[in-house]
Design an enzyme around this catalytic site. Sequence first.
Site, PDB file in Angstrom:
ATOM      1  N   CYS A   1       0.883  -1.197   0.007  1.00 50.71           N
ATOM      2  CA  CYS A   1       0.020   0.013   0.054  1.00 50.71           C
ATOM      3  C   CYS A   1       0.923   1.309   0.056  1.00 50.71           C
ATOM      4  O   CYS A   1       1.886   1.496   0.764  1.00 50.71           O
ATOM      5  CB  CYS A   1      -0.980   0.007   1.188  1.00 50.71           C
ATOM      6  SG  CYS A   1      -2.117   1.533   1.459  1.00 50.71           S
TER       7      CYS A   1
ATOM      8  N   CYS B   1      -1.050   3.754  -6.450  1.00 52.59           N
ATOM      9  CA  CYS B   1      -1.949   3.325  -5.434  1.00 52.59           C
ATOM     10  C   CYS B   1      -2.069   1.746  -5.926  1.00 52.59           C
ATOM     11  O   CYS B   1      -2.496   1.590  -7.130  1.00 52.59           O
ATOM     12  CB  CYS B   1      -3.044   3.981  -5.252  1.00 52.59           C
ATOM     13  SG  CYS B   1      -4.686   2.781  -4.318  1.00 52.59           S
TER      14      CYS B   1
HETATM   15  N1  DGL Z   1      -3.821   0.784  -2.003  1.00 48.13           N
HETATM   16  C1  DGL Z   1      -3.832   1.987  -1.358  1.00 48.13           C
HETATM   17  C2  DGL Z   1      -2.399   2.499  -1.789  1.00 48.13           C
HETATM   18  O1  DGL Z   1      -1.697   1.790  -2.363  1.00 48.13           O
HETATM   19  C3  DGL Z   1      -4.842   2.985  -0.953  1.00 48.13           C
HETATM   20  C4  DGL Z   1      -6.256   2.975  -1.087  1.00 48.13           C
HETATM   21  C5  DGL Z   1      -7.043   3.457  -0.067  1.00 48.13           C
HETATM   22  O2  DGL Z   1      -7.074   4.587  -0.252  1.00 48.13           O
HETATM   23  O3  DGL Z   1      -7.529   2.783   0.931  1.00 48.13           O
HETATM   24  O4  DGL Z   1      -2.250   3.659  -1.602  1.00 48.13           O
END
Ligand code: DGL
Length: 273
Positions: free
Chosen positions: A76, A194
């Site tokens: 993430c 993301c």
């Molecule tokens: N998948 C997450 C990232 O790479 C964030 C998604 C969210 O906002 O929860 O930043």
Amino acid sequence: MSERGGQSIGVFDSGIGGLSVLKALRADMPHENFIYIADSGHAPYGERDTAHVLARSRAIAQYLVSHNVKALVIACNTATAAAIHLLRSEYPGLALIGVEPALKPAVALSSTGRIGVFATRSTLCSAKFQALLASQAANMTFVLQPCDGLAHAIERSAPTGDTSETIALCARHISAAGIFGTENDQIDTLVLGCTHYPLASEQLRALLGPGVRLLDNGEAVARQTRQRLPACLRAANAPPGRVSLFTTGDPQSLQSAARRWLNLSASVDLLSI
Ligand code: DGL
């Protein structure tokens, strides 16, 4: 097999997005066992304050470390930006790998010198991202687009396969960022900053056309993880690795997502942390 070779690699994200990283990890290390945690009960991270993301990252890291993982992958961008420094200081002996937007590869590949970066608001505002941005060549232009709502829409499309909300948000964010294409002054490279966004690459590609390059860091993270673990990887003749899936939100959603994007049929356990 050594005891460490038998341990799992822990992976977490705010939700299903980290599956895009898990896919690359499994392709790179097919004999490894993985524990994946989707923190969907406390998502999205990208539009919450840093204290929330930090507290959630600490709680999940603590859970995974107490389950004796041999490495921890923060799949993430938002949690990496908010928490990796602290987690490194709390677990100095642990192989801890984070993910950050693929700016450097984008600079190497862009012909027009105009690069789009789609990420959460929280990632783009973070000091870690700002430092990464400042370290790039000055003759490149980065168009930063906070994609509010997009991770959540992708999350919501998992159980039903209905991508209409995802398509509408992709179209809105593309048009807010500017003109994409391969002509001078057009954005020819889009960094997916993301981990949810690669799950919408089909929709993004359909909107952007074939000339625009989409970049994410999943494969680089997988390589980096393998390089951190040379002495404690499972043997090459070990059976295919297992994946254990956990969520703090809706198990059905993670199960559908794993089937849809990883072709993985596995049960999902609800976690209360
Ligand atoms: N998948 C997450 C990232 O790479 C964030 C998604 C969210 O906002 O929860 O930043």
